[in-house]
Each structure stands twice: as C-alpha cells, then as structure tokens.
Design a protein around this motif. Sequence first.
Motif, PDB file in Angstrom:
ATOM      1  N   GLU A  77     -19.284 -20.238 -41.532  1.00 53.97           N
ATOM      2  CA  GLU A  77     -19.561 -18.813 -41.402  1.00 53.97           C
ATOM      3  C   GLU A  77     -19.167 -18.268 -40.031  1.00 53.97           C
ATOM      4  O   GLU A  77     -18.842 -17.087 -39.903  1.00 53.97           O
ATOM      5  N   THR A  78     -19.229 -19.094 -39.009  1.00 58.07           N
ATOM      6  CA  THR A  78     -18.978 -18.613 -37.645  1.00 58.07           C
ATOM      7  C   THR A  78     -17.618 -19.034 -37.101  1.00 58.07           C
ATOM      8  O   THR A  78     -17.260 -18.649 -35.980  1.00 58.07           O
ATOM      9  N   LEU A  79     -16.859 -19.803 -37.865  1.00 60.51           N
ATOM     10  CA  LEU A  79     -15.627 -20.398 -37.349  1.00 60.51           C
ATOM     11  C   LEU A  79     -14.636 -19.356 -36.844  1.00 60.51           C
ATOM     12  O   LEU A  79     -13.941 -19.571 -35.838  1.00 60.51           O
ATOM     13  N   ASN A  80     -14.545 -18.223 -37.500  1.00 56.35           N
ATOM     14  CA  ASN A  80     -13.563 -17.207 -37.103  1.00 56.35           C
ATOM     15  C   ASN A  80     -13.846 -16.601 -35.734  1.00 56.35           C
ATOM     16  O   ASN A  80     -12.942 -16.068 -35.083  1.00 56.35           O
ATOM     17  N   THR A  81     -15.105 -16.650 -35.293  1.00 57.42           N
ATOM     18  CA  THR A  81     -15.457 -16.063 -33.998  1.00 57.42           C
ATOM     19  C   THR A  81     -15.915 -17.108 -32.975  1.00 57.42           C
ATOM     20  O   THR A  81     -16.205 -16.758 -31.833  1.00 57.42           O
ATOM     21  N   ASP A  82     -15.977 -18.353 -33.386  1.00 55.34           N
ATOM     22  CA  ASP A  82     -16.360 -19.423 -32.461  1.00 55.34           C
ATOM     23  C   ASP A  82     -15.215 -19.743 -31.502  1.00 55.34           C
ATOM     24  O   ASP A  82     -14.041 -19.729 -31.884  1.00 55.34           O
ATOM     25  N   SER A 108     -29.742 -41.459   1.434  1.00 55.60           N
ATOM     26  CA  SER A 108     -29.329 -40.123   1.871  1.00 55.60           C
ATOM     27  C   SER A 108     -28.951 -39.256   0.685  1.00 55.60           C
ATOM     28  O   SER A 108     -28.504 -39.742  -0.347  1.00 55.60           O
ATOM     29  N   GLY A 109     -29.137 -37.977   0.831  1.00 56.22           N
ATOM     30  CA  GLY A 109     -28.582 -37.055  -0.144  1.00 56.22           C
ATOM     31  C   GLY A 109     -27.094 -36.869   0.100  1.00 56.22           C
ATOM     32  O   GLY A 109     -26.562 -37.257   1.150  1.00 56.22           O
ATOM     33  N   SER A 110     -26.402 -36.312  -0.876  1.00 54.37           N
ATOM     34  CA  SER A 110     -24.965 -36.064  -0.756  1.00 54.37           C
ATOM     35  C   SER A 110     -24.631 -34.735  -1.406  1.00 54.37           C
ATOM     36  O   SER A 110     -25.360 -34.251  -2.267  1.00 54.37           O
ATOM     37  N   GLU A 111     -23.522 -34.178  -0.982  1.00 52.98           N
ATOM     38  CA  GLU A 111     -23.048 -32.933  -1.580  1.00 52.98           C
ATOM     39  C   GLU A 111     -21.759 -33.203  -2.343  1.00 52.98           C
ATOM     40  O   GLU A 111     -20.867 -33.884  -1.844  1.00 52.98           O
ATOM     41  N   LEU A 112     -21.696 -32.688  -3.551  1.00 55.82           N
ATOM     42  CA  LEU A 112     -20.509 -32.832  -4.391  1.00 55.82           C
ATOM     43  C   LEU A 112     -19.899 -31.461  -4.647  1.00 55.82           C
ATOM     44  O   LEU A 112     -20.607 -30.472  -4.818  1.00 55.82           O
ATOM     45  N   ASN A 113     -18.570 -31.415  -4.674  1.00 53.13           N
ATOM     46  CA  ASN A 113     -17.847 -30.228  -5.112  1.00 53.13           C
ATOM     47  C   ASN A 113     -16.896 -30.668  -6.215  1.00 53.13           C
ATOM     48  O   ASN A 113     -15.770 -31.081  -5.955  1.00 53.13           O
ATOM     49  N   LEU A 114     -17.392 -30.607  -7.443  1.00 56.30           N
ATOM     50  CA  LEU A 114     -16.603 -31.075  -8.578  1.00 56.30           C
ATOM     51  C   LEU A 114     -15.485 -30.087  -8.867  1.00 56.30           C
ATOM     52  O   LEU A 114     -15.721 -28.881  -9.030  1.00 56.30           O
ATOM     53  N   ARG A 115     -14.290 -30.607  -8.946  1.00 54.79           N
ATOM     54  CA  ARG A 115     -13.103 -29.775  -9.092  1.00 54.79           C
ATOM     55  C   ARG A 115     -12.306 -30.222 -10.309  1.00 54.79           C
ATOM     56  O   ARG A 115     -12.066 -31.411 -10.499  1.00 54.79           O
ATOM     57  N   GLY A 116     -11.918 -29.263 -11.171  1.00 50.82           N
ATOM     58  CA  GLY A 116     -11.143 -29.623 -12.339  1.00 50.82           C
ATOM     59  C   GLY A 116     -10.814 -28.425 -13.195  1.00 50.82           C
ATOM     60  O   GLY A 116     -11.055 -27.274 -12.823  1.00 50.82           O
ATOM     61  N   ASP A 117     -10.257 -28.693 -14.362  1.00 49.69           N
ATOM     62  CA  ASP A 117      -9.822 -27.648 -15.290  1.00 49.69           C
ATOM     63  C   ASP A 117     -10.977 -27.151 -16.150  1.00 49.69           C
ATOM     64  O   ASP A 117     -11.904 -27.895 -16.480  1.00 49.69           O
ATOM     65  N   VAL A 118     -10.902 -25.887 -16.526  1.00 45.27           N
ATOM     66  CA  VAL A 118     -11.784 -25.323 -17.535  1.00 45.27           C
ATOM     67  C   VAL A 118     -10.935 -24.403 -18.405  1.00 45.27           C
ATOM     68  O   VAL A 118     -10.109 -23.637 -17.900  1.00 45.27           O
ATOM     69  N   LYS A 119     -11.102 -24.523 -19.720  1.00 45.47           N
ATOM     70  CA  LYS A 119     -10.316 -23.677 -20.621  1.00 45.47           C
ATOM     71  C   LYS A 119     -11.154 -23.275 -21.822  1.00 45.47           C
ATOM     72  O   LYS A 119     -12.114 -23.959 -22.195  1.00 45.47           O
ATOM     73  N   ALA A 120     -10.789 -22.142 -22.414  1.00 46.31           N
ATOM     74  CA  ALA A 120     -11.419 -21.652 -23.631  1.00 46.31           C
ATOM     75  C   ALA A 120     -10.346 -21.482 -24.694  1.00 46.31           C
ATOM     76  O   ALA A 120      -9.235 -21.011 -24.404  1.00 46.31           O
ATOM     77  N   SER A 121     -10.665 -21.891 -25.924  1.00 50.93           N
ATOM     78  CA  SER A 121      -9.712 -21.769 -27.040  1.00 50.93           C
ATOM     79  C   SER A 121     -10.486 -21.417 -28.303  1.00 50.93           C
ATOM     80  O   SER A 121     -11.706 -21.611 -28.384  1.00 50.93           O
ATOM     81  N   TRP A 122      -9.759 -20.886 -29.300  1.00 50.59           N
ATOM     82  CA  TRP A 122     -10.392 -20.529 -30.568  1.00 50.59           C
ATOM     83  C   TRP A 122     -10.657 -21.779 -31.385  1.00 50.59           C
ATOM     84  O   TRP A 122      -9.806 -22.665 -31.487  1.00 50.59           O
ATOM     85  N   ALA A 123     -11.865 -21.873 -31.952  1.00 41.48           N
ATOM     86  CA  ALA A 123     -12.238 -23.056 -32.726  1.00 41.48           C
ATOM     87  C   ALA A 123     -11.436 -23.152 -34.024  1.00 41.48           C
ATOM     88  O   ALA A 123     -11.154 -24.259 -34.491  1.00 41.48           O
ATOM     89  N   LYS A 124     -11.041 -22.006 -34.584  1.00 41.29           N
ATOM     90  CA  LYS A 124     -10.391 -22.027 -35.897  1.00 41.29           C
ATOM     91  C   LYS A 124      -9.024 -22.677 -35.862  1.00 41.29           C
ATOM     92  O   LYS A 124      -8.701 -23.516 -36.704  1.00 41.29           O
ATOM     93  N   ASP A 125      -8.198 -22.340 -34.862  1.00 42.71           N
ATOM     94  CA  ASP A 125      -6.834 -22.856 -34.847  1.00 42.71           C
ATOM     95  C   ASP A 125      -6.438 -23.501 -33.519  1.00 42.71           C
ATOM     96  O   ASP A 125      -5.303 -23.928 -33.356  1.00 42.71           O
ATOM     97  N   GLY A 126      -7.350 -23.537 -32.565  1.00 40.07           N
ATOM     98  CA  GLY A 126      -7.051 -24.164 -31.279  1.00 40.07           C
ATOM     99  C   GLY A 126      -6.218 -23.313 -30.343  1.00 40.07           C
ATOM    100  O   GLY A 126      -5.808 -23.795 -29.279  1.00 40.07           O
ATOM    101  N   ALA A 127      -5.949 -22.061 -30.701  1.00 37.93           N
ATOM    102  CA  ALA A 127      -5.138 -21.195 -29.847  1.00 37.93           C
ATOM    103  C   ALA A 127      -5.837 -20.972 -28.500  1.00 37.93           C
ATOM    104  O   ALA A 127      -7.037 -20.701 -28.439  1.00 37.93           O
ATOM    105  N   LEU A 128      -5.058 -21.064 -27.424  1.00 37.71           N
ATOM    106  CA  LEU A 128      -5.609 -20.951 -26.077  1.00 37.71           C
ATOM    107  C   LEU A 128      -5.995 -19.513 -25.757  1.00 37.71           C
ATOM    108  O   LEU A 128      -5.211 -18.584 -25.932  1.00 37.71           O
ATOM    109  N   ILE A 129      -7.217 -19.322 -25.257  1.00 38.32           N
ATOM    110  CA  ILE A 129      -7.685 -18.016 -24.802  1.00 38.32           C
ATOM    111  C   ILE A 129      -7.430 -17.861 -23.314  1.00 38.32           C
ATOM    112  O   ILE A 129      -6.978 -16.820 -22.845  1.00 38.32           O
TER     113      ILE A 129
END
Length: 443
Positions: free
Chosen positions: A215-220, A254-275
């Motif tokens: 039911e939600t695939l078209n907008t997921d 000791s405590g430590s500080e992290l700065n996680l760096r990397g890719d983030v992407k959004a795509s349509w669940a129905k066909d995988g098209a990149l947003i």
Amino acid sequence: MNMSSNRFGKLLFALLMVLAVPSTVLAGGYSNLDFGGRRMGMLAVVGKPDDLTAVFHNPAGLTLQSGTQFYFSLSNFILDLGLKMYDSDGKLRPFDHEITPKLSYGAIPFIGVSSDLGTERFRLAFALYAPNAYGASLPLDEPTRYHATQALFVSGRATLAAAYDFNDYITIGGSLSLLYTYLTAQRYLNTGMLPAGSDSQNDPKYDGRFKSREETLNTDMILDIQGDNVTWAFDVGVLVKPVKSLSIGMIFSSGSELNLRGDVKASWAKDGALIGKTKQTTNMIIPLAIRAGVNWAIVPNFEVGADFSYWHYQTNQMQVSTLDDKLAGLSGFSDPKNFKNSWNWCLGFLYRPIPELDLMAGYQMDYTPNPTSTLSLENPGVDQKGFSIGTRWRINDRWRVSLAYVHNWFDLIDVQDSIGTPPANAKGHGANNEVAFDFQYRF
C-alpha cells in the motif's frame, strides 16, 4: 519529502552506540565488555584480569602472566527480541503476531601477544580486537521498516599496553589504542506516516505506518547511510594487593570524539531511482568510564569477585549530523538524546576442584542511560540482568582453553512517551545469548 531530524538522527546515533545491539549494548554502549575467559565466565574481572584481555579490562593485570603468551578469543552474540508497536490510538500492532528480527548476530574477535621481555616486573602487550561487530536486519513488511531495515556496525581497536609491578603490593598499567569505527545502515522513509488514528486497519485514516508495504510502496523512500572514522583513546589501570589473597583493581578509560564521515543517499523504494546523494558528518562522543573491581581468594581454591562500572553518558544530550549538500531540502539533522549517566555491577565466583580446572559463574545488573522518551527501536537499551557460567582448563604448562555462556535479558520494554518521528512507542521483551571460547599458548 518531510524527512524528520529525529528519524534520521535516532537511526544514526543508535547504530553508533552499538546499534541495535540490545544484545550487548548494556550500559557500556560503544564497547561491549563481554570477552575474555574470566570476564565471560564470572563477569567480575577488573580485580584479577588474568588473561590477555587485560589489555582492555585492566592493563595492570598483564603482570599476572609471565613469559611470552599468545591469546585468541571469540565471543558470539545472538539476540532474541519480540515487540509490538503502539499506533496513534494507543493500540498495539500488529494484532496477531510479534515483530522479530530476521537476523541479529554480533561477535568480538580478539588476538594478542604479551611478553615479559626477560624481565621480572615489566610486561608489554599488543592486541587487535573489535569490542563490537554487529549485523542486523528487520522485516520489510513491518512498521519497524521506518526505523531500521538493516545495519552493520564494526568497532575495532589496535592497542599497545604495558604494565610494571613496582612491588608485591602495587602494579600500574596503561594502554594507547587506535580506534576504527564503520557503519552502514538502511531504513524506509515516507511523508505520510502519521495521519489521524483509527480503530480499523481498512480505514484510510489509519496510521500509515501500519499499512502493508504494498500500500505504501509508491510513496516509500529508502535512506542509505554509511560512515567511518579513526580516532584514539587511552586507559590507565592499577592493581593493589594488600594481602596475597586479595587484589583490588581500577581502570580509567578516556572518552573520545568521533566524526563519522561517509555517503548518505535517498532513493525510491518502488524502482530504486535515485532521489539525492551527498556526504554526511556526524559528531559523536564516546563517554569516559571508570571501572573498579575486587577479587578475594577466600580459600586457595575458591574466589569471589565483584565489579562496578560507571559511564559518563551525560555528555550525550544532542546528536548532530551535517550534510555537505542539501538532501530533499535539508542541510542537517539534530536529535535530542537526553542521556543520563549509567552504571553496571556484577558478582562472580570461581571454584577450582582440581588444580587444572576452573569452574565459574556470575550475575550482573546493568542500568541504561536511555530515557524512554528518546529510546529507539534501533537501540532498545533498557535495564538488563544477566548470568554467566564458564570453565577453564589448563591442559599443560603451555596451553589453556576456556568456554563460557552468558544470558542477558531485558526488563519489559513499554515506551509510551516517545518524542521521535515516527514515535518509537512499543511494548516487548528481549534476551541475548552469548557463547565464547578462547585459548592461550605460552611459548
């Protein structure tokens, strides 16, 4: 697309805090304590860390071994979790079954070597290990898909440690670690997950999170994120032996500080098209920790141990992620955590029926830093209890092996005040089973 800051930030931070490792998270969060023969067998280890995992548990304990030692251990974790989620009417869904992970497995491999370098009082050690390595996946056809669908988290360390036995009463040890952290995770997103509630699943006003995937695939949409970082940390430990039968240990991490760096992407669940796709940076603070322990050999073949651990999680009040370029109109995410400080205590016993054999058992209580309002399904860390049993066998002067089992179980999860979007209101139960073995060889 209305991608809420709470949604994304909660996913990312939960993964960093040993992500859905409701299994092994405990209060320790970023680093799981459960590895090494004595730790897994009797839980209390800081007062007498007599295997090579002393590199982590208390480096002063390296002096409890002599000669040149090679050590390998592997702890394995399997999570058992079942829950239902509250809809916007306060009713538990699904009606007819509990939501359970498709896969949930973690491991801590450890390999190291230590040597006295021909001296009587000095020890040097080097180890490679992963205080957390965890993978999980949740069903695509359940409402939890809007919190997490799959994830992999690895926290690795390379540690150089040394210890010096000043006299029969006091030993000092320290370590310096290079820390590497990597994560990759995926979840579903949708703009219409919170319409007005309804008592009927067939009503179009029904909370959209509980509609079928078809039911939600078209907008997921699907959000994929990954990141890594290298940083460092240090530990200082001490062993005090006022009498031969009693040892008291303490370690500051000791405590430590992290700065996680990397890719983030959004795509349509129905066909995988990149947003859209960009880079992200997420800042995270690993809290400092203080652990103390005592070990008392009441009689030569029977020991009692107790540990107390404290983590200064209060520094984690807000999690912030920054995007290099706007993604779906957003330039970053912030997520309130409101963590409190947390602690753990454990009590353990060791009985030696014959000189070559140790039989161990322990019990622990762990208090989470997570308030229910910011608890997430990716990291359902609540107060936990656990017990352990284990055995160690000295085959001869060179070989020693151990086998241990730990069972942790959660207090009932019942969250009804979540401030997340979508809310993580849920009721459920969980447990974690851990099996570990190790061997040590003296050259």
